[in-house]
Design a protein around this motif. Structure first.
Motif, PDB file in Angstrom:
ATOM      1  N   ILE A   1      58.203  43.664 -30.512  1.00 46.70           N
ATOM      2  CA  ILE A   1      57.424  43.551 -31.741  1.00 46.70           C
ATOM      3  C   ILE A   1      56.811  44.899 -32.121  1.00 46.70           C
ATOM      4  CG2 ILE A   1      55.186  42.990 -30.734  1.00 46.70           C
ATOM      5  CD1 ILE A   1      56.783  41.307 -33.799  1.00 46.70           C
ATOM      6  N   LEU A   2      56.632  45.770 -31.122  1.00 47.69           N
ATOM      7  CA  LEU A   2      56.089  47.100 -31.387  1.00 47.69           C
ATOM      8  C   LEU A   2      57.045  47.936 -32.243  1.00 47.69           C
ATOM      9  CD1 LEU A   2      54.621  47.962 -27.866  1.00 47.69           C
ATOM     10  CD2 LEU A   2      53.412  47.088 -29.879  1.00 47.69           C
ATOM     11  N   LEU A   3      58.319  47.610 -32.190  1.00 44.47           N
ATOM     12  CA  LEU A   3      59.292  48.341 -33.009  1.00 44.47           C
ATOM     13  C   LEU A   3      59.026  48.121 -34.498  1.00 44.47           C
ATOM     14  CD1 LEU A   3      62.543  47.578 -30.958  1.00 44.47           C
ATOM     15  CD2 LEU A   3      61.139  49.654 -30.906  1.00 44.47           C
ATOM     16  N   PHE A   4      58.552  46.913 -34.828  1.00 44.15           N
ATOM     17  CA  PHE A   4      58.263  46.632 -36.230  1.00 44.15           C
ATOM     18  C   PHE A   4      56.974  47.321 -36.669  1.00 44.15           C
ATOM     19  CE2 PHE A   4      61.126  43.301 -34.897  1.00 44.15           C
ATOM     20  CZ  PHE A   4      62.004  43.233 -35.967  1.00 44.15           C
ATOM     21  N   ALA A   5      56.069  47.534 -35.741  1.00 47.06           N
ATOM     22  CA  ALA A   5      54.888  48.338 -36.063  1.00 47.06           C
ATOM     23  C   ALA A   5      55.305  49.775 -36.377  1.00 47.06           C
ATOM     24  CB  ALA A   5      53.894  48.313 -34.902  1.00 47.06           C
TER      25      ALA A   5
END
Length: 583
Positions: free
Chosen positions: A231-235
Protein backbone atom coordinates in the motif's frame (compact mmCIF):
# COMPACT_ATOMS: atom_id res chain seq x y z
CA UNK A 1 -49.53 38.27 -13.37
CA UNK A 2 -46.27 38.88 -11.51
CA UNK A 3 -48.15 39.18 -8.19
CA UNK A 4 -49.87 35.87 -8.84
CA UNK A 5 -46.50 34.21 -9.52
CA UNK A 6 -44.99 35.78 -6.41
CA UNK A 7 -47.76 34.13 -4.43
CA UNK A 8 -46.36 30.78 -5.58
CA UNK A 9 -42.92 31.33 -4.08
CA UNK A 10 -43.71 28.66 -1.51
CA UNK A 11 -42.87 26.27 -4.35
CA UNK A 12 -39.19 27.00 -3.67
CA UNK A 13 -39.36 25.86 -0.03
CA UNK A 14 -37.14 22.95 1.02
CA UNK A 15 -39.69 20.08 0.54
CA UNK A 16 -40.70 21.44 -2.86
CA UNK A 17 -37.02 21.89 -3.73
CA UNK A 18 -36.62 18.11 -3.80
CA UNK A 19 -39.39 17.88 -6.40
CA UNK A 20 -37.74 20.56 -8.51
CA UNK A 21 -34.47 18.61 -8.18
CA UNK A 22 -36.17 15.58 -9.77
CA UNK A 23 -37.30 17.66 -12.75
CA UNK A 24 -33.86 19.23 -13.10
CA UNK A 25 -32.27 15.77 -12.99
CA UNK A 26 -34.47 14.50 -15.81
CA UNK A 27 -33.76 17.58 -17.93
CA UNK A 28 -30.03 17.23 -17.23
CA UNK A 29 -30.03 13.67 -18.56
CA UNK A 30 -32.03 14.69 -21.63
CA UNK A 31 -29.64 17.57 -22.38
CA UNK A 32 -26.69 15.17 -22.15
CA UNK A 33 -28.35 12.78 -24.59
CA UNK A 34 -29.15 15.70 -26.90
CA UNK A 35 -25.50 16.76 -26.88
CA UNK A 36 -24.44 13.21 -27.83
CA UNK A 37 -26.98 13.19 -30.67
CA UNK A 38 -25.72 16.57 -31.87
CA UNK A 39 -22.17 15.24 -32.03
CA UNK A 40 -23.43 12.29 -34.05
CA UNK A 41 -25.17 14.58 -36.53
CA UNK A 42 -22.02 16.66 -37.08
CA UNK A 43 -19.91 13.52 -37.56
CA UNK A 44 -22.37 12.01 -40.04
CA UNK A 45 -22.52 15.20 -42.07
CA UNK A 46 -18.73 15.52 -42.35
CA UNK A 47 -17.34 12.00 -41.98
CA UNK A 48 -20.34 9.94 -43.15
CA UNK A 49 -20.46 7.98 -39.87
CA UNK A 50 -20.66 8.53 -36.15
CA UNK A 51 -19.39 6.79 -33.03
CA UNK A 52 -16.32 7.15 -30.90
CA UNK A 53 -14.22 10.16 -31.84
CA UNK A 54 -11.03 8.12 -32.16
CA UNK A 55 -12.84 5.55 -34.33
CA UNK A 56 -14.21 8.27 -36.64
CA UNK A 57 -10.80 9.97 -36.84
CA UNK A 58 -9.05 6.73 -37.80
CA UNK A 59 -11.56 6.15 -40.60
CA UNK A 60 -10.75 9.52 -42.24
CA UNK A 61 -8.05 10.04 -44.89
CA UNK A 62 -5.09 12.15 -43.81
CA UNK A 63 -6.31 15.38 -45.39
CA UNK A 64 -9.72 15.06 -43.66
CA UNK A 65 -7.99 14.53 -40.31
CA UNK A 66 -6.64 18.05 -40.81
CA UNK A 67 -9.65 19.64 -42.49
CA UNK A 68 -12.24 18.42 -39.97
CA UNK A 69 -10.61 20.04 -36.88
CA UNK A 70 -9.92 23.24 -38.87
CA UNK A 71 -13.57 23.46 -39.96
CA UNK A 72 -14.77 22.59 -36.45
CA UNK A 73 -12.50 25.26 -34.96
CA UNK A 74 -13.72 27.89 -37.43
CA UNK A 75 -17.40 27.21 -36.67
CA UNK A 76 -16.71 27.00 -32.93
CA UNK A 77 -14.85 30.32 -33.02
CA UNK A 78 -17.63 32.07 -34.91
CA UNK A 79 -20.19 30.79 -32.41
CA UNK A 80 -18.07 32.08 -29.52
CA UNK A 81 -17.82 35.48 -31.22
CA UNK A 82 -21.60 35.60 -31.56
CA UNK A 83 -21.94 34.56 -27.92
CA UNK A 84 -19.71 37.42 -26.82
CA UNK A 85 -21.71 39.85 -28.95
CA UNK A 86 -25.00 38.80 -27.35
CA UNK A 87 -23.58 38.78 -23.85
CA UNK A 88 -25.97 40.13 -21.18
CA UNK A 89 -25.64 40.92 -17.50
CA UNK A 90 -26.27 37.28 -16.61
CA UNK A 91 -23.33 34.93 -16.05
CA UNK A 92 -22.15 32.72 -18.89
CA UNK A 93 -20.52 30.11 -16.65
CA UNK A 94 -22.46 27.91 -14.22
CA UNK A 95 -19.69 27.96 -11.60
CA UNK A 96 -19.67 31.74 -11.56
CA UNK A 97 -23.46 31.85 -11.42
CA UNK A 98 -23.56 29.52 -8.41
CA UNK A 99 -20.41 30.49 -6.51
CA UNK A 100 -20.34 34.30 -6.89
CA UNK A 101 -23.49 35.16 -8.86
CA UNK A 102 -27.23 35.06 -8.35
CA UNK A 103 -27.88 31.84 -10.29
CA UNK A 104 -28.95 33.62 -13.48
CA UNK A 105 -27.42 32.18 -16.66
CA UNK A 106 -27.62 33.80 -20.08
CA UNK A 107 -29.69 31.38 -22.17
CA UNK A 108 -28.63 32.68 -25.60
CA UNK A 109 -24.96 32.94 -24.69
CA UNK A 110 -25.01 29.56 -22.94
CA UNK A 111 -26.54 27.79 -25.93
CA UNK A 112 -24.05 29.35 -28.33
CA UNK A 113 -21.11 28.39 -26.13
CA UNK A 114 -22.41 24.81 -25.77
CA UNK A 115 -22.90 24.57 -29.53
CA UNK A 116 -19.34 25.83 -29.98
CA UNK A 117 -18.09 23.09 -27.68
CA UNK A 118 -20.10 20.52 -29.66
CA UNK A 119 -18.29 21.40 -32.91
CA UNK A 120 -14.88 21.37 -31.20
CA UNK A 121 -15.45 17.95 -29.61
CA UNK A 122 -17.15 16.34 -32.63
CA UNK A 123 -14.30 17.42 -34.94
CA UNK A 124 -11.63 15.71 -32.79
CA UNK A 125 -10.60 18.47 -30.39
CA UNK A 126 -8.69 17.06 -27.44
CA UNK A 127 -10.99 18.41 -24.76
CA UNK A 128 -13.71 17.09 -22.47
CA UNK A 129 -17.32 17.10 -23.58
CA UNK A 130 -18.54 17.17 -19.96
CA UNK A 131 -18.15 20.95 -19.70
CA UNK A 132 -20.89 21.65 -22.26
CA UNK A 133 -23.11 18.86 -20.90
CA UNK A 134 -22.98 20.26 -17.38
CA UNK A 135 -23.56 23.78 -18.66
CA UNK A 136 -26.64 22.76 -20.65
CA UNK A 137 -28.06 21.01 -17.62
CA UNK A 138 -27.39 24.05 -15.43
CA UNK A 139 -28.92 26.30 -18.08
CA UNK A 140 -32.21 24.40 -18.02
CA UNK A 141 -32.29 24.66 -14.21
CA UNK A 142 -31.62 28.40 -14.33
CA UNK A 143 -34.45 28.91 -16.83
CA UNK A 144 -36.89 27.04 -14.59
CA UNK A 145 -35.86 28.96 -11.49
CA UNK A 146 -36.12 32.35 -13.19
CA UNK A 147 -39.57 31.59 -14.61
CA UNK A 148 -40.91 30.51 -11.22
CA UNK A 149 -39.36 33.54 -9.44
CA UNK A 150 -37.07 31.62 -7.10
CA UNK A 151 -35.18 33.65 -4.55
CA UNK A 152 -31.50 34.22 -5.29
CA UNK A 153 -30.38 31.60 -2.77
CA UNK A 154 -32.82 28.99 -4.06
CA UNK A 155 -31.97 29.77 -7.68
CA UNK A 156 -28.28 29.22 -6.98
CA UNK A 157 -29.10 25.86 -5.38
CA UNK A 158 -31.33 24.88 -8.31
CA UNK A 159 -28.57 25.67 -10.81
CA UNK A 160 -26.18 23.65 -8.64
CA UNK A 161 -28.67 20.76 -8.90
CA UNK A 162 -28.50 21.14 -12.66
CA UNK A 163 -24.71 20.91 -12.54
CA UNK A 164 -24.91 17.77 -10.40
CA UNK A 165 -27.36 16.24 -12.88
CA UNK A 166 -25.01 17.05 -15.76
CA UNK A 167 -21.99 15.45 -14.09
CA UNK A 168 -24.04 12.39 -13.11
CA UNK A 169 -25.25 12.00 -16.70
CA UNK A 170 -21.81 12.47 -18.25
CA UNK A 171 -19.94 10.06 -15.96
CA UNK A 172 -22.60 7.74 -14.54
CA UNK A 173 -21.50 8.76 -11.04
CA UNK A 174 -24.41 10.30 -9.08
CA UNK A 175 -22.72 10.30 -5.66
CA UNK A 176 -19.53 11.88 -6.95
CA UNK A 177 -21.58 14.37 -8.98
CA UNK A 178 -23.36 15.69 -5.89
CA UNK A 179 -20.13 15.82 -3.89
CA UNK A 180 -18.35 17.56 -6.81
CA UNK A 181 -20.84 20.41 -6.84
CA UNK A 182 -20.98 20.67 -3.04
CA UNK A 183 -17.20 20.44 -2.54
CA UNK A 184 -15.98 22.54 -5.46
CA UNK A 185 -18.76 24.85 -6.60
CA UNK A 186 -20.68 25.60 -3.41
CA UNK A 187 -17.98 24.89 -0.82
CA UNK A 188 -20.68 23.61 1.56
CA UNK A 189 -21.21 20.04 2.75
CA UNK A 190 -24.46 19.86 4.72
CA UNK A 191 -27.65 17.89 4.19
CA UNK A 192 -29.72 20.98 3.33
CA UNK A 193 -27.50 21.38 0.25
CA UNK A 194 -26.52 17.76 -0.40
CA UNK A 195 -30.12 16.52 -0.26
CA UNK A 196 -31.35 18.29 -3.43
CA UNK A 197 -28.01 17.64 -5.15
CA UNK A 198 -28.28 13.89 -4.50
CA UNK A 199 -31.90 13.82 -5.70
CA UNK A 200 -31.02 15.66 -8.92
CA UNK A 201 -28.01 13.41 -9.60
CA UNK A 202 -30.00 10.24 -8.84
CA UNK A 203 -32.86 11.36 -11.09
CA UNK A 204 -30.41 12.03 -13.92
CA UNK A 205 -28.81 8.62 -13.45
CA UNK A 206 -32.21 6.89 -13.36
CA UNK A 207 -33.25 8.67 -16.58
CA UNK A 208 -30.05 7.59 -18.34
CA UNK A 209 -30.65 3.99 -17.23
CA UNK A 210 -34.30 4.06 -18.29
CA UNK A 211 -33.36 5.30 -21.76
CA UNK A 212 -30.57 2.74 -22.13
CA UNK A 213 -27.80 5.36 -22.02
CA UNK A 214 -26.10 4.37 -18.73
CA UNK A 215 -22.74 2.66 -18.70
CA UNK A 216 -20.05 2.61 -16.03
CA UNK A 217 -17.11 4.08 -17.98
CA UNK A 218 -14.38 1.80 -16.62
CA UNK A 219 -16.25 -1.07 -14.98
CA UNK A 220 -13.79 -3.75 -13.88
CA UNK A 221 -13.93 -6.88 -11.77
CA UNK A 222 -10.85 -6.38 -9.64
CA UNK A 223 -9.55 -9.36 -7.65
CA UNK A 224 -9.24 -9.51 -3.87
CA UNK A 225 -5.93 -8.04 -2.84
CA UNK A 226 -4.02 -8.35 0.43
CA UNK A 227 -2.13 -5.07 0.43
CA UNK A 228 0.34 -5.23 3.31
CA UNK A 229 3.43 -3.11 2.69
CA UNK A 230 2.51 -2.68 -0.99
CA UNK A 231 0.00 0.00 0.00
CA UNK A 232 3.03 2.26 0.50
CA UNK A 233 3.60 2.12 -3.25
CA UNK A 234 0.35 4.00 -3.77
CA UNK A 235 1.49 6.64 -1.30
CA UNK A 236 4.60 7.04 -3.45
CA UNK A 237 2.40 7.22 -6.56
CA UNK A 238 0.44 10.00 -4.86
CA UNK A 239 3.64 11.95 -4.26
CA UNK A 240 4.68 11.62 -7.92
CA UNK A 241 1.27 12.70 -9.19
CA UNK A 242 1.12 15.52 -6.64
CA UNK A 243 4.27 16.91 -8.27
CA UNK A 244 2.95 16.37 -11.80
CA UNK A 245 -0.60 17.75 -11.50
CA UNK A 246 0.39 21.42 -11.02
CA UNK A 247 2.73 21.07 -14.00
CA UNK A 248 -0.16 19.90 -16.19
CA UNK A 249 -2.30 22.90 -15.22
CA UNK A 250 0.59 25.32 -15.73
CA UNK A 251 1.22 23.78 -19.15
CA UNK A 252 -2.41 24.43 -20.15
CA UNK A 253 -2.04 27.99 -18.91
CA UNK A 254 1.14 28.42 -20.95
CA UNK A 255 -0.66 27.32 -24.13
CA UNK A 256 -3.43 29.85 -23.43
CA UNK A 257 -0.90 32.64 -23.01
CA UNK A 258 0.88 31.59 -26.20
CA UNK A 259 -2.28 31.78 -28.31
CA UNK A 260 -3.43 35.06 -26.74
CA UNK A 261 -0.12 36.68 -27.69
CA UNK A 262 -0.93 36.10 -31.35
CA UNK A 263 -3.70 38.71 -31.13
CA UNK A 264 -5.83 36.73 -33.58
CA UNK A 265 -9.62 36.75 -33.50
CA UNK A 266 -11.41 33.78 -31.94
CA UNK A 267 -12.43 32.10 -35.25
CA UNK A 268 -8.88 32.35 -36.64
CA UNK A 269 -7.32 31.31 -33.35
CA UNK A 270 -9.53 28.21 -33.02
CA UNK A 271 -8.94 27.36 -36.69
CA UNK A 272 -5.18 27.59 -36.09
CA UNK A 273 -5.53 25.35 -33.05
CA UNK A 274 -7.59 22.91 -35.12
CA UNK A 275 -4.93 22.91 -37.85
CA UNK A 276 -2.18 22.02 -35.37
CA UNK A 277 -4.33 19.35 -33.73
CA UNK A 278 -5.17 17.94 -37.16
CA UNK A 279 -1.48 17.59 -37.99
CA UNK A 280 -1.01 15.63 -34.76
CA UNK A 281 -4.02 13.42 -35.62
CA UNK A 282 -2.53 12.53 -39.02
CA UNK A 283 0.19 10.60 -37.19
CA UNK A 284 -1.52 9.82 -33.85
CA UNK A 285 -5.30 9.56 -34.33
CA UNK A 286 -5.65 8.20 -30.79
CA UNK A 287 -4.92 11.73 -29.51
CA UNK A 288 -8.37 12.85 -30.67
CA UNK A 289 -11.18 13.41 -28.19
CA UNK A 290 -11.09 13.25 -24.43
CA UNK A 291 -8.91 10.14 -24.12
CA UNK A 292 -11.59 7.71 -22.93
CA UNK A 293 -10.82 4.99 -25.51
CA UNK A 294 -7.07 5.22 -24.83
CA UNK A 295 -7.58 4.84 -21.08
CA UNK A 296 -9.79 1.80 -21.69
CA UNK A 297 -7.06 0.35 -23.88
CA UNK A 298 -4.42 0.91 -21.18
CA UNK A 299 -6.61 -0.91 -18.67
CA UNK A 300 -7.30 -3.96 -20.83
CA UNK A 301 -4.37 -4.26 -23.25
CA UNK A 302 -0.61 -4.38 -23.03
CA UNK A 303 1.23 -1.12 -23.66
CA UNK A 304 4.99 -0.80 -23.73
CA UNK A 305 6.68 1.85 -21.63
CA UNK A 306 7.66 3.85 -24.72
CA UNK A 307 4.17 3.61 -26.18
CA UNK A 308 2.68 5.11 -23.01
CA UNK A 309 5.28 7.89 -22.99
CA UNK A 310 4.64 8.71 -26.64
CA UNK A 311 0.88 8.70 -26.18
CA UNK A 312 1.20 10.95 -23.12
CA UNK A 313 3.34 13.44 -25.05
CA UNK A 314 1.04 13.70 -28.08
CA UNK A 315 -2.11 13.78 -25.95
CA UNK A 316 -0.69 16.63 -23.84
CA UNK A 317 0.26 18.47 -27.03
CA UNK A 318 -3.20 18.01 -28.58
CA UNK A 319 -4.95 19.03 -25.35
CA UNK A 320 -2.74 22.08 -24.92
CA UNK A 321 -3.40 23.21 -28.50
CA UNK A 322 -7.15 22.74 -28.13
CA UNK A 323 -7.46 24.38 -24.73
CA UNK A 324 -4.94 27.10 -25.56
CA UNK A 325 -6.72 28.19 -28.71
CA UNK A 326 -9.73 29.14 -26.57
CA UNK A 327 -12.02 26.19 -27.26
CA UNK A 328 -14.91 25.73 -24.83
CA UNK A 329 -14.90 22.43 -23.01
CA UNK A 330 -13.69 20.67 -19.90
CA UNK A 331 -10.25 19.45 -18.85
CA UNK A 332 -11.83 17.02 -16.37
CA UNK A 333 -11.61 13.96 -18.62
CA UNK A 334 -8.22 14.87 -20.16
CA UNK A 335 -6.90 15.10 -16.59
CA UNK A 336 -8.16 11.57 -15.97
CA UNK A 337 -6.24 10.41 -19.05
CA UNK A 338 -3.02 12.07 -17.89
CA UNK A 339 -3.46 10.42 -14.48
CA UNK A 340 -3.97 7.04 -16.15
CA UNK A 341 -0.77 7.49 -18.16
CA UNK A 342 1.25 8.51 -15.10
CA UNK A 343 -0.16 5.62 -13.10
CA UNK A 344 0.69 3.15 -15.88
CA UNK A 345 4.22 4.53 -16.23
CA UNK A 346 4.71 4.36 -12.47
CA UNK A 347 3.57 0.74 -12.40
CA UNK A 348 5.81 -0.27 -15.29
CA UNK A 349 8.86 1.33 -13.67
CA UNK A 350 8.06 -0.52 -10.44
CA UNK A 351 7.91 -3.80 -12.36
CA UNK A 352 11.40 -3.11 -13.70
CA UNK A 353 12.67 -2.50 -10.16
CA UNK A 354 10.52 -5.17 -8.43
CA UNK A 355 9.85 -7.88 -11.02
CA UNK A 356 8.17 -10.16 -8.43
CA UNK A 357 5.63 -7.53 -7.36
CA UNK A 358 2.14 -9.03 -7.03
CA UNK A 359 0.09 -5.84 -7.57
CA UNK A 360 -1.61 -5.84 -11.02
CA UNK A 361 -0.70 -2.91 -13.25
CA UNK A 362 -4.28 -1.68 -13.68
CA UNK A 363 -4.46 -0.83 -9.96
CA UNK A 364 -1.77 1.80 -10.54
CA UNK A 365 -3.55 3.03 -13.69
CA UNK A 366 -6.85 3.49 -11.86
CA UNK A 367 -5.30 4.97 -8.73
CA UNK A 368 -3.34 7.38 -10.93
CA UNK A 369 -6.57 8.53 -12.56
CA UNK A 370 -8.19 9.35 -9.22
CA UNK A 371 -5.08 10.87 -7.68
CA UNK A 372 -4.45 13.18 -10.64
CA UNK A 373 -8.07 14.28 -10.74
CA UNK A 374 -8.15 14.95 -6.99
CA UNK A 375 -4.88 16.91 -7.08
CA UNK A 376 -5.79 18.96 -10.16
CA UNK A 377 -9.34 19.75 -9.02
CA UNK A 378 -8.45 20.30 -5.35
CA UNK A 379 -11.12 17.74 -4.45
CA UNK A 380 -9.70 14.38 -3.26
CA UNK A 381 -12.99 13.20 -1.72
CA UNK A 382 -14.84 13.73 -5.00
CA UNK A 383 -12.07 11.94 -6.92
CA UNK A 384 -12.25 8.87 -4.66
CA UNK A 385 -16.01 8.60 -5.14
CA UNK A 386 -15.75 9.29 -8.87
CA UNK A 387 -13.30 6.47 -9.57
CA UNK A 388 -15.21 4.11 -7.32
CA UNK A 389 -18.44 4.73 -9.26
CA UNK A 390 -16.66 4.62 -12.61
CA UNK A 391 -15.18 1.19 -11.89
CA UNK A 392 -17.86 -0.21 -9.55
CA UNK A 393 -15.06 -1.95 -7.65
CA UNK A 394 -14.64 -1.72 -3.90
CA UNK A 395 -11.19 -3.33 -4.11
CA UNK A 396 -9.84 -0.07 -5.52
CA UNK A 397 -10.97 2.12 -2.60
CA UNK A 398 -8.05 1.60 -0.20
CA UNK A 399 -5.19 2.34 -2.64
CA UNK A 400 -7.31 5.13 -4.13
CA UNK A 401 -7.69 6.84 -0.75
CA UNK A 402 -3.96 6.69 -0.07
CA UNK A 403 -2.96 7.95 -3.53
CA UNK A 404 -5.59 10.72 -3.70
CA UNK A 405 -4.85 12.15 -0.26
CA UNK A 406 -1.08 12.12 -0.78
CA UNK A 407 -1.40 13.70 -4.24
CA UNK A 408 -3.68 16.45 -2.94
CA UNK A 409 -1.41 17.53 -0.10
CA UNK A 410 1.77 17.38 -2.21
CA UNK A 411 0.17 19.39 -5.03
CA UNK A 412 -1.19 21.89 -2.52
CA UNK A 413 2.27 22.35 -1.03
CA UNK A 414 4.04 22.62 -4.39
CA UNK A 415 1.89 25.28 -6.08
CA UNK A 416 -1.36 27.14 -5.56
CA UNK A 417 -2.99 26.19 -8.82
CA UNK A 418 -6.22 24.32 -9.51
CA UNK A 419 -8.46 23.20 -12.34
CA UNK A 420 -11.27 25.38 -11.05
CA UNK A 421 -10.37 28.91 -9.97
CA UNK A 422 -13.33 29.09 -7.60
CA UNK A 423 -11.58 26.69 -5.22
CA UNK A 424 -8.52 28.96 -5.09
CA UNK A 425 -10.68 32.02 -4.49
CA UNK A 426 -12.47 30.23 -1.67
CA UNK A 427 -9.19 29.13 -0.09
CA UNK A 428 -7.77 32.63 -0.30
CA UNK A 429 -10.89 34.07 1.29
CA UNK A 430 -10.57 31.59 4.15
CA UNK A 431 -6.88 32.44 4.60
CA UNK A 432 -7.69 36.14 4.51
CA UNK A 433 -10.36 35.78 7.18
CA UNK A 434 -7.96 33.73 9.31
CA UNK A 435 -5.21 36.34 8.99
CA UNK A 436 -7.63 39.16 9.81
CA UNK A 437 -8.88 37.32 12.89
CA UNK A 438 -5.34 36.77 14.16
CA UNK A 439 -3.89 40.22 13.40
CA UNK A 440 -4.20 42.57 16.37
CA UNK A 441 -4.48 46.35 16.38
CA UNK A 442 -1.36 46.97 18.47
CA UNK A 443 0.80 48.00 15.51
CA UNK A 444 -1.85 50.42 14.22
CA UNK A 445 -2.40 52.46 17.40
CA UNK A 446 -1.28 56.09 17.07
CA UNK A 447 -1.14 58.85 19.75
CA UNK A 448 -4.37 60.73 20.39
CA UNK A 449 -3.55 64.46 20.18
CA UNK A 450 -7.10 65.77 20.15
CA UNK A 451 -8.10 65.25 23.78
CA UNK A 452 -9.69 67.53 26.37
CA UNK A 453 -10.56 67.03 30.02
CA UNK A 454 -14.03 67.05 31.44
CA UNK A 455 -13.41 70.34 33.29
CA UNK A 456 -12.12 72.17 30.18
CA UNK A 457 -14.22 75.00 28.82
CA UNK A 458 -16.17 74.81 25.59
CA UNK A 459 -14.10 77.69 24.22
CA UNK A 460 -10.96 75.55 24.66
CA UNK A 461 -12.59 72.74 22.73
CA UNK A 462 -13.64 75.20 20.04
CA UNK A 463 -10.06 76.41 19.69
CA UNK A 464 -8.85 72.81 19.27
CA UNK A 465 -11.41 72.23 16.54
CA UNK A 466 -9.98 75.25 14.74
CA UNK A 467 -6.44 73.82 15.01
CA UNK A 468 -7.26 70.21 14.04
CA UNK A 469 -9.49 69.18 11.11
CA UNK A 470 -11.43 66.57 13.11
CA UNK A 471 -15.10 65.99 13.89
CA UNK A 472 -14.65 64.69 17.44
CA UNK A 473 -12.52 65.37 20.49
CA UNK A 474 -11.91 62.68 23.07
CA UNK A 475 -12.86 63.62 26.63
CA UNK A 476 -10.75 62.32 29.55
CA UNK A 477 -11.01 62.69 33.32
CA UNK A 478 -8.15 63.56 35.67
CA UNK A 479 -6.88 59.92 35.65
CA UNK A 480 -6.67 59.93 31.82
CA UNK A 481 -9.65 57.61 31.62
CA UNK A 482 -11.85 57.80 28.55
CA UNK A 483 -15.26 59.38 29.17
CA UNK A 484 -16.68 59.94 25.70
CA UNK A 485 -16.47 62.46 22.85
CA UNK A 486 -17.52 65.99 22.11
CA UNK A 487 -18.72 66.57 18.57
CA UNK A 488 -18.06 69.66 16.51
CA UNK A 489 -21.66 69.80 15.36
CA UNK A 490 -22.85 69.81 19.00
CA UNK A 491 -20.68 72.84 19.83
CA UNK A 492 -21.87 74.66 16.72
CA UNK A 493 -25.51 74.01 17.57
CA UNK A 494 -24.92 75.03 21.19
CA UNK A 495 -23.27 78.34 20.29
CA UNK A 496 -26.06 79.22 17.87
CA UNK A 497 -28.61 78.87 20.66
CA UNK A 498 -26.54 80.24 23.56
CA UNK A 499 -23.82 82.85 23.01
CA UNK A 500 -22.58 82.35 26.59
CA UNK A 501 -22.07 78.61 26.12
CA UNK A 502 -18.28 79.03 25.64
CA UNK A 503 -17.90 79.24 29.42
CA UNK A 504 -19.60 75.91 30.04
CA UNK A 505 -17.53 72.81 30.80
CA UNK A 506 -16.98 70.06 28.23
CA UNK A 507 -18.24 67.45 30.67
CA UNK A 508 -21.71 68.97 30.42
CA UNK A 509 -22.10 68.27 26.69
CA UNK A 510 -20.01 65.12 26.04
CA UNK A 511 -21.50 62.03 24.41
CA UNK A 512 -20.77 58.73 26.14
CA UNK A 513 -21.96 56.15 23.61
CA UNK A 514 -21.86 58.04 20.33
CA UNK A 515 -18.51 56.44 19.36
CA UNK A 516 -17.87 52.81 20.24
CA UNK A 517 -14.17 52.51 21.18
CA UNK A 518 -11.76 49.75 20.17
CA UNK A 519 -9.64 47.59 22.47
CA UNK A 520 -5.97 46.64 21.92
CA UNK A 521 -6.77 42.92 21.94
CA UNK A 522 -9.22 43.25 19.07
CA UNK A 523 -8.50 41.61 15.75
CA UNK A 524 -8.32 43.49 12.48
CA UNK A 525 -11.51 41.74 11.44
CA UNK A 526 -13.41 43.08 14.47
CA UNK A 527 -12.02 46.59 13.94
CA UNK A 528 -13.11 46.50 10.32
CA UNK A 529 -16.61 45.57 11.37
CA UNK A 530 -16.82 48.59 13.70
CA UNK A 531 -15.53 50.94 11.01
CA UNK A 532 -18.25 49.67 8.65
CA UNK A 533 -20.86 51.11 11.01
CA UNK A 534 -18.93 54.33 11.71
CA UNK A 535 -18.68 57.24 9.28
CA UNK A 536 -15.61 58.86 10.84
CA UNK A 537 -11.94 58.41 9.99
CA UNK A 538 -10.65 57.23 13.39
CA UNK A 539 -11.74 55.39 16.51
CA UNK A 540 -10.31 55.61 20.04
CA UNK A 541 -8.50 52.64 21.58
CA UNK A 542 -8.99 52.16 25.32
CA UNK A 543 -7.55 49.60 27.71
CA UNK A 544 -9.79 46.68 28.67
CA UNK A 545 -9.12 47.35 32.37
CA UNK A 546 -9.44 50.87 33.70
CA UNK A 547 -10.65 52.35 30.43
CA UNK A 548 -7.52 54.45 29.82
CA UNK A 549 -7.17 56.05 26.39
CA UNK A 550 -4.23 54.37 24.66
CA UNK A 551 -4.49 56.19 21.32
CA UNK A 552 -6.45 56.08 18.08
CA UNK A 553 -6.65 53.83 15.03
CA UNK A 554 -7.31 55.37 11.63
CA UNK A 555 -9.61 53.75 9.11
CA UNK A 556 -6.98 54.27 6.38
CA UNK A 557 -4.44 52.31 8.47
CA UNK A 558 -6.88 49.41 8.84
CA UNK A 559 -7.57 49.41 5.09
CA UNK A 560 -3.84 49.57 4.28
CA UNK A 561 -3.15 46.62 6.59
CA UNK A 562 -6.02 44.69 5.03
CA UNK A 563 -4.69 45.43 1.53
CA UNK A 564 -1.18 44.38 2.54
CA UNK A 565 -2.43 41.04 3.85
CA UNK A 566 -4.53 40.48 0.73
CA UNK A 567 -1.58 41.36 -1.55
CA UNK A 568 0.63 38.88 0.27
CA UNK A 569 -1.93 36.13 -0.28
CA UNK A 570 -2.39 37.08 -3.94
CA UNK A 571 1.37 37.14 -4.51
CA UNK A 572 1.80 33.70 -2.97
CA UNK A 573 -0.72 32.30 -5.43
CA UNK A 574 -0.19 34.43 -8.50
CA UNK A 575 -0.12 31.36 -10.80
CA UNK A 576 -3.84 30.97 -11.51
CA UNK A 577 -5.90 29.62 -14.41
CA UNK A 578 -8.45 31.94 -16.02
CA UNK A 579 -11.85 30.42 -15.43
CA UNK A 580 -13.57 31.76 -18.51
CA UNK A 581 -10.72 30.84 -20.86
CA UNK A 582 -10.73 27.31 -19.50
CA UNK A 583 -14.29 26.80 -20.54
Amino acid sequence: MRKRLQGLQWLSDTPAMLCWAVLVGVLGALSTIAFHEGMGIVQRLVAGQDGGIVHVTKSLPWYMRIAFPVLGGLVAGCLLSFAARYSTGAKSDYMEAVAIGDGRLSVREGLLRSLSSLFTVASGGSIGREGAMVHLSSLSASAIGRFTLFSQERLRLLVACGAAAGVASAYGAPIAAAVFVAEIVLGVMNIAVLGPLFIAAASANFTMRALGQYKAPYQMLLPEQSWGWSILLFALLGVVIGLAAPGFLKLMNWFRSLFKKTGLSLPIRLSLGGLMVGIVLVFVPDAAGNGYSVVSSMLHQHWTLWAVLGMLFFKLLATGLTVGSGAVGGVFTPAIFVGAAFGTLFGKVLYLILPDMQVPLYFFTLAGMGAFLGAAANAPFMAILMLFEMTLSYQLVLPLIVACVMAYFVAHAVAEVAMYEVTLVRERDAQLRHRLRHTSLNDLVRPADTTVTTDALVQDALQMFLEYPVKYLYVLDEQHQYQGVIAQQDITRLLLNDVDAQQRQVGDILRMDFVKPLHPGMSLDEAQEQFVHFSGERLPVISAEGGRLLGVVYKSAVLEKYSAIKRSLDTSGEVMLDLKARR
